[in-house]
Design a protein around this motif. Structure first.
Motif, short mmCIF file in Angstrom:
data_model
loop_
_atom_site.label_atom_id
_atom_site.label_comp_id
_atom_site.label_asym_id
_atom_site.label_seq_id
_atom_site.Cartn_x
_atom_site.Cartn_y
_atom_site.Cartn_z
N ARG A 131 20.20 -10.48 -37.89
CA ARG A 131 20.80 -10.14 -39.19
C ARG A 131 22.31 -10.25 -39.12
NH1 ARG A 131 19.09 -4.57 -41.84
NH2 ARG A 131 17.12 -5.72 -41.76
N LEU A 132 22.88 -10.79 -40.19
CA LEU A 132 24.32 -10.80 -40.37
C LEU A 132 24.70 -9.72 -41.37
CD1 LEU A 132 27.22 -12.06 -40.19
CD2 LEU A 132 26.51 -13.54 -42.10
N ILE A 133 25.63 -8.85 -40.99
CA ILE A 133 26.21 -7.89 -41.93
C ILE A 133 27.59 -8.41 -42.27
CG2 ILE A 133 26.80 -5.51 -42.40
CD1 ILE A 133 24.99 -4.71 -40.08
N ALA A 134 27.78 -8.85 -43.50
CA ALA A 134 29.03 -9.46 -43.93
C ALA A 134 29.99 -8.39 -44.45
CB ALA A 134 28.75 -10.50 -45.02
N ALA A 135 31.17 -8.34 -43.88
CA ALA A 135 32.15 -7.31 -44.24
C ALA A 135 32.89 -7.71 -45.51
CB ALA A 135 33.14 -7.10 -43.11
N ALA A 160 27.29 -8.23 -32.11
CA ALA A 160 28.49 -9.03 -31.82
C ALA A 160 29.31 -9.14 -33.09
CB ALA A 160 28.10 -10.42 -31.33
N MET A 161 30.60 -8.83 -33.00
CA MET A 161 31.47 -8.96 -34.15
C MET A 161 31.90 -10.41 -34.33
SD MET A 161 31.48 -5.95 -35.40
CE MET A 161 32.66 -6.21 -36.73
N LEU A 162 32.03 -10.81 -35.58
CA LEU A 162 32.37 -12.19 -35.92
C LEU A 162 33.58 -12.15 -36.84
CD1 LEU A 162 30.81 -14.87 -35.23
CD2 LEU A 162 29.96 -14.80 -37.58
N PRO A 163 34.77 -12.55 -36.38
CA PRO A 163 35.95 -12.50 -37.24
C PRO A 163 35.85 -13.50 -38.39
CG PRO A 163 36.45 -13.63 -35.18
CD PRO A 163 35.08 -13.07 -35.04
N ARG A 164 36.72 -13.31 -39.36
CA ARG A 164 36.66 -14.12 -40.59
C ARG A 164 36.65 -15.61 -40.30
NH1 ARG A 164 37.97 -13.17 -46.01
NH2 ARG A 164 38.44 -15.09 -47.14
N GLY A 179 32.18 -10.31 -40.04
CA GLY A 179 30.96 -9.52 -40.09
C GLY A 179 30.44 -9.21 -38.70
N ALA A 180 29.21 -8.81 -38.63
CA ALA A 180 28.57 -8.47 -37.36
C ALA A 180 27.19 -9.10 -37.33
CB ALA A 180 28.46 -6.96 -37.19
N VAL A 181 26.80 -9.59 -36.17
CA VAL A 181 25.46 -10.14 -35.96
C VAL A 181 24.65 -9.15 -35.14
CG1 VAL A 181 24.11 -11.97 -34.90
CG2 VAL A 181 26.22 -12.54 -36.13
N ILE A 182 23.51 -8.74 -35.67
CA ILE A 182 22.56 -7.90 -34.94
C ILE A 182 21.43 -8.84 -34.52
CG2 ILE A 182 21.28 -5.74 -34.95
CD1 ILE A 182 24.19 -5.44 -35.84
N PRO A 183 21.38 -9.25 -33.26
CA PRO A 183 20.53 -10.39 -32.89
C PRO A 183 19.04 -10.12 -32.87
CG PRO A 183 21.57 -9.44 -30.94
CD PRO A 183 22.17 -8.74 -32.13
N ALA A 447 27.96 10.17 -47.27
CA ALA A 447 28.12 8.90 -47.96
C ALA A 447 27.22 7.84 -47.36
CB ALA A 447 29.57 8.44 -47.92
N GLY A 448 27.23 7.77 -46.03
CA GLY A 448 26.34 6.85 -45.35
C GLY A 448 26.75 5.41 -45.56
N ARG A 449 26.30 4.54 -44.67
CA ARG A 449 26.58 3.11 -44.82
C ARG A 449 25.56 2.37 -43.98
NH1 ARG A 449 30.45 0.69 -47.32
NH2 ARG A 449 31.54 2.65 -47.52
N ARG A 450 24.94 1.36 -44.56
CA ARG A 450 23.92 0.59 -43.85
C ARG A 450 24.56 -0.15 -42.69
NH1 ARG A 450 18.99 -1.81 -45.55
NH2 ARG A 450 19.34 -0.88 -47.57
N ALA A 451 23.97 -0.02 -41.49
CA ALA A 451 24.55 -0.65 -40.33
C ALA A 451 23.63 -1.64 -39.66
CB ALA A 451 24.98 0.41 -39.31
N ALA A 452 22.38 -1.32 -39.50
CA ALA A 452 21.51 -2.22 -38.75
C ALA A 452 20.10 -2.17 -39.27
CB ALA A 452 21.54 -1.86 -37.26
#
Length: 452
Positions: A131-135, A160-164, A179-183, A447-452
C-alpha cells in the motif's frame, strides 16, 4: 478542460457485482428453533455461522436484503492492519501495552483472513500487493513518518518513506508531498470473497434467509432457547444471537444503533484502460490512500484493466450522476492522465464509525455483536466473526484485545448522525490546519489518522 462522461453501459451498481452478482437465497422452512441466530449476512455473520456450523451447531442467518447487498460486496477490498485511531495516539491515550495488544490483534486479523482464504481455496484475487499512503502536505509526510517509525520500533512493522521527487515510482501524480510504502499489505475482490464465504456456509448446513428482516430480539429465559427472534418469515427461537449489521444496523436494535455512526461511502470504476496507461498510474499495482482524515483512495481492479477509486465520504449526494461527477473530479486531480476517461460504475455503501474510532466486539444482554469497523471491515469483520463463534463454543481462542473497552455512545444520541456534515468539515479543517503547520504536530487526542 476535460468533459466528464459515463460509458454507454454505465451501471449505478457496485463493480464487484459483475463477477459476483447477488442471488436469491431461500433458507427453506423456518425451523422452530436454532442453536444460533445471526442477524446480518456480511463477513462477520457468515464467518461466525460457518465456524459454528462446522462445530455442529444449527445456525440461521437473516438479512433484510439479498445476502451480499451490504458493505461486504460494496467495499474497496483493501486488506490491512488498520485503525482510524493511530498507533501513537492510542499509545498516548491507553498505554504501550494496550496499543501493542490492539495492533497485534490487527495483524492477526489480517494474517488469519489471508490464511483462511488460502485454506478454503476461495478464488478472490487475494494478494499482498503493498500500500502507498500519499501525503497531502509536507506536515502530513512528517507525521506519517513519525507514526510509522513508532510502529516499526515497537512492533517491527515494515515501511519505507518516499520523498516527493520519487513519488512517481509508485503513482503517476504530482499532487502529493511524497508518501510511505507499506510493503506487506494486501487486497482482494470483496464480492468473490463474500460469495466464497456464503457458498461454504451453505455447504456446512447454515440456513440463510435473504429478504427476511429481523424485527425484534427478545430474551425469554436463561437456559435452552433463551431468545425469541421475530422475522419477516415468522418467529423462531435461539440459544444464542449474533448481531452483525454494522452500517446497516436498524433502529429496532436501539442499544447497537446508539453506538454506531452510519455514513455513506462512494466508489467508482473507470472504463477499461489500455494496459500501458493503467501500468503508468500504479506501476506496482498497490492500493493507495491519502493521508487525510477523510481519505481518497485508489486501486487497480483485480480482474480487468480498470482503476477503482473513491472518496468524498458522507458527502450527502444521492444522485448517481452527481456522485460520478464529484468522484471524477477527485480522479483527474490526483491522476491527470485519466482526465478524459469515462466511468462505467458508480455506487455507494453504508459504513459505520464509532465515537472512539475503534471496532467493538462483545455481548450485551446475552446478545453477541461485532461492528463499528471504521474502514477496516474486511479483515476485522472476518476476525470478529471467528472470535464470536469461538466465544459461543466456549473456546479460549475467542479472547481479543478489542473486547476490553466499553462500547461508548453520547447522551441523547439514537442512531441518527445529524452531526456528520459538521464532523466532515471539522476533519477538513484539521487536515488544512496540519498542512499549513511548520513544525511536527501533536496529534489531538481522539483525532486519529489512518496509517497502515
Amino acid at each position: 478542460m476535460s468533459k466528464f462522461q459515463l460509458t454507454t453501459d454505465f451501471k449505478n451498481a457496485p463493480y464487484w457485482w459483475d463477477a459476483a452478482p447477488l442471488t436469491e437465497v431461500a433458507g427453506g422452512a423456518l425451523a422452530p428453533s436454532y442453536d444460533v441466530a445471526v442477524v446480518g449476512s456480511g463477513y462477520t455473520g457468515l464467518r461466525a455461522a460457518l465456524t459454528l456450523a462446522r462445530a455442529g451447531r444449527s445456525v440461521a442467518v437473516f438479512d433484510k436484503e439479498r445476502p451480499g447487498y451490504g458493505a461486504s460486496r460494496r467495499n474497496a477490498g483493501f486488506l490491512g492492519r488498520t485503525l482510524k485511531k493511530s498507533y501513537i495516539d492510542l499509545k498516548a491515550a491507553k498505554g504501550a501495552a494496550f496499543a501493542a495488544a490492539i495492533y497485534r490483534d490487527l495483524m492477526t486479523a489480517y494474517e488469519s483472513t489471508l490464511a483462511f482464504i488460502e485454506e478454503e481455496g476461495i478464488d478472490c484475487h487475494a494478494v499482498r500487493c503493498g500500500r502507498l499512503i500519499a501525503a497531502t502536505s509536507a506536515a502530513h509526510y512528517a507525521l506519517l513518518d513519525r507514526e510509522l517509525s513508532g510502529m516499526k520500533a515497537d512492533l517491527g512493522l515494515p515501511y519505507a518513506m518516499l520523498p516527493r521527487e520519487r513519488l512517481r515510482e509508485e503513482m503517476a501524480s504530482d499532487l502529493y508531498d511524497g508518501g510511505a510504502v507499506i510493503p506487506d499489505l494486501g487486497s482482494l475482490h470483496p464480492g468473490l470473497y463474500h460469495r466464497g464465504l456464503m457458498e461454504r456456509a451453505l455447504a456446512a448446513g447454515v440456513a440463510i434467509f435473504g429478504n427476511c428482516e429481523v424485527m425484534a430480539i427478545e430474551q425469554i429465559g436463561q437456559q435452552g432457547d433463551r431468545f425469541r427472534v421475530t422475522t419477516a418469515a415468522g418467529p423462531t427461537r435461539a440459544q444464542d444471537v449474533i448481531v452483525a449489521t454494522n452500517g446497516y444496523t436498524p433502529k429496532s436494535l436501539p442499544w447497537h444503533a446508539r453506538r454506531l455512526i452510519p455514513f455513506v461511502g462512494y466508489m467508482a470504476a473507470t472504463e477499461p484502460l489500455t494496459p500501458t496507461l493503467l501500468q503508468k498510474q500504479l506501476p506496482h499495482r498497490r492500493t493507495v490512500i491519502d493521508s487525510n482524515l477523510d481519505i481518497d483512495f485508489f486501486r487497480p481492479a483485480p480482474d480487468s484493466p480498470r482503476l477503482l477509486f473513491g472518496g468524498a465520504t458522507a458527502n450527502g449526494l444521492e444522485d448517481p450522476v452527481a456522485i460520478a461527477s464529484l468522484l471524477h473530479g477527485r480522479l483527474r486531480r490526483a491522476l491527470p492522465d485519466l482526465a478524459d476517461v469515462k466511468l462505467s460504475h458508480v455506487w455507494t455503501g453504508q459504513c459505520a464509525g464509532t465515537f472512539d474510532m475503534m471496532p467493538h466486539i462483545g455481548c450485551h444482554d446475552g446478545v453477541w455483536y461485532g461492528m463499528g469497523y471504521n474502514f477496516a471491515g474486511v479483515p476485522m469483520g472476518s476476525f470478529f466473526g471467528l472470535k464470536i463463534a469461538q466465544k459461543i463454543l466456549g473456546l479460549t481462542d475467542g479472547v481479543t484485545a478489542f473486547e476490553r473497552d466499553a462500547f461508548p455512545t453520547l447522551p441523547l444520541y439514537r442512531g441518527n448522525p445529524w452531526f456528520l456534515p459538521l464532523a466532515m468539515r471539522w476533519f477538513a479543517w484539521q487536515d488544512s490546519k496540519l498542512a499549513k503547520s511548520t513544525s511536527l504536530p501533536v496529534i489531538p487526542s481522539g483525532a486519529g489518522r489512518r496509517a497502515a
